[in-house]
Enzyme design. Structure first.
Site, PDB file in Angstrom:
ATOM      1  N   ASP A   1      -8.935   0.073   6.326  1.00 44.19           N
ATOM      2  CA  ASP A   1      -8.853  -1.087   7.209  1.00 44.19           C
ATOM      3  C   ASP A   1      -7.497  -1.126   7.902  1.00 44.19           C
ATOM      4  OD1 ASP A   1     -11.361  -2.512   6.784  1.00 44.19           O
ATOM      5  OD2 ASP A   1     -10.669  -2.803   4.735  1.00 44.19           O
TER       6      ASP A   1
ATOM      7  N   LYS B   1       0.815  -1.209   0.000  1.00 45.42           N
ATOM      8  CA  LYS B   1       0.000   0.000   0.000  1.00 45.42           C
ATOM      9  C   LYS B   1       0.852   1.263   0.000  1.00 45.42           C
ATOM     10  CE  LYS B   1      -4.366  -1.596   0.619  1.00 45.42           C
ATOM     11  NZ  LYS B   1      -5.587  -1.155  -0.071  1.00 45.42           N
TER      12      LYS B   1
END
Length: 407
Positions: A129, A85
């Site tokens: 998340d 990410k």
């Protein structure tokens, strides 16, 4: 040798719209492009601390799974974030900030603080998340912007603390991930902030495209590290951004000979599987309770779906128990493979492969055999140390120490 994952419940859907044996078409290329990957790659390579993550050949696991080769792209040490990410959220933050500055402003200018006052007036926000929010917070800190991150009810305290360490304000939201996405969008609209989301929705497409384009850099690394083309790629689901970036870059690299793409999700949050069956983006309701926290998504990204719909060959969904077993297999090492640290959201693809190889009909449906060469993306390391230790039975540091002594 430790046994492979016991036969577990699994969902499978063969995509009738998949364009196998064809070059990449206009629809997916309207979302992700080779020129966009090159621009992102050239930018990210200049960031302090950049290095390609390793592509590991797991010969022991391949032998146990009865395939020719298993290649594992290990994102456990990407920058300081332990997740792929880092390539997406931070890159999208940078693109957004540069669009608000005078023409000619460079990344070096931002890193040196030359536009400190102008950038400090800009607030970026997102729902997460865990890993995407950490990337956005890290990017905001690197380039000088203010950051607000929204977490839904079941995100762990360890992930919250990791985000806060990068200077972001963290706000908790009741409900699930999709509820937090909507809250972030409402607050951004009310306050004049900028949403840096990894999922797209009507009227919000540019930033998620930048996020996915950042992810393609990881896949480009893998393509250049491979000594021969893979026949299959098992990749995690979520909102679809990682899967779309992986598919698009493999399609660009190998054209009509691209590997068979199998998307694997948690069975309690299988929005891509549901969308594939319906033939259109379809939300799944409920609490989305899965240990695979980064994949606990009930709504597909509309942009990602434009790539996935005609590119993914198969959709699968597996249980949490299968993911935990896959984490433990990697931590132990199979055969002569060195132990690897993989977080709970990193192993859905591996779980899907191992379950398929224990089911003759499913193996045949997926075209898996003794000659298959499988690419996996280990998309995160231990992004929550406490959760990792609870699931694996020992800490990430202990596993890495075992890897260091592995002969």
């Amino acid at each position: 040798m430790r046994p492979l994952i016991p036969h577990d419940t699994v969902l499978h859907f063969a995509n009738p719209r998949a364009r196998r044996g064809e070059p990449m078409g206009e629809r997916p290329r309207a979302v992700l492009t080779q020129s966009g990957m090159i621009e992102a790659r050239d930018e990210i390579r200049r960031w302090p601390g950049y290095a390609p993550t390793p592509l590991i050949s797991l010969a022991g696991l391949a032998a146990a799974a009865r395939v020719d080769k298993v290649f594992y792209k290990d994102e456990a040490h990407r920058f300081t974030l332990n997740s792929f990410k880092a390539l997406g959220g931070a890159y999208a933050v940078l693109r957004l900030l540069k669009s608000k500055l005078p023409a000619g402003a460079t990344t070096d200018d931002l890193l040196a603080g030359r536009y400190r006052e102008a950038v400090a007036d800009i607030t970026v926000c997102c729902a997460t998340d865990g890993n995407h929010g950490r990337s956005v917070a890290w990017g905001a800190q690197q380039f000088g912007a203010r950051c607000v991150i929204y977490l839904h009810a079941t995100v762990s305290r360890g992930r919250e603390d990791a985000i806060a360490r990068f200077g972001a304000e963290v706000r908790r939201v009741g409900g699930n991930y999709d509820d937090s996405v909507r809250q972030a969008a409402r607050d951004a609209d009310a306050n004049g902030w900028y949403v840096v989301s990894d999922t797209s929705y009507p009227g919000y497409m540019t930033v998620p495209r930048d996020v996915m384009q950042g992810y393609t850099v990881m896949v480009d690394e893998a393509v250049h590290q491979l000594d021969e083309p893979p026949t299959h790629c098992f990749i995690q689901g979520g909102v679809g951004g990682l899967a779309a970036a992986t598919l698009a870059q493999l399609w660009e690299a190998y054209g009509a000979d691209r590997p068979r793409i199998v998307v694997v999700e948690p069975d309690q949050a299988a929005c891509l599987y549901a969308s594939a069956r319906a033939g259109t983006p379809t939300a799944v309701a409920g609490e989305l309770e899965t240990l695979m926290a980064g994949l606990a998504c009930g709504e597909a990204s509309l942009l990602a779906w434009e790539v996935l719909d005609e590119g993914v060959d198969d959709f699968m969904a597996v249980s949490d128990a299968a993911a935990v077993e896959a984490m433990r297999l990697l931590a132990d090492g199979v055969g002569d493979d060195a132990p690897l640290v993989a977080g709970e959201s990193a192993v859905a693809g591996l779980a899907g492969l191992l379950i398929a190889r224990q089911d003759r009909e499913l193996s045949q449906a997926l075209g898996l055999d003794d000659d298959s060469r499988v690419l996996l993306v280990g998309s995160e390391g231990a992004t929550d140390e406490a959760v990792y230790q609870e699931l694996v039975g020992r800490s990430a540091a202990e596993v890495m120490a075992e890897a260091d002594t592995h002969a």
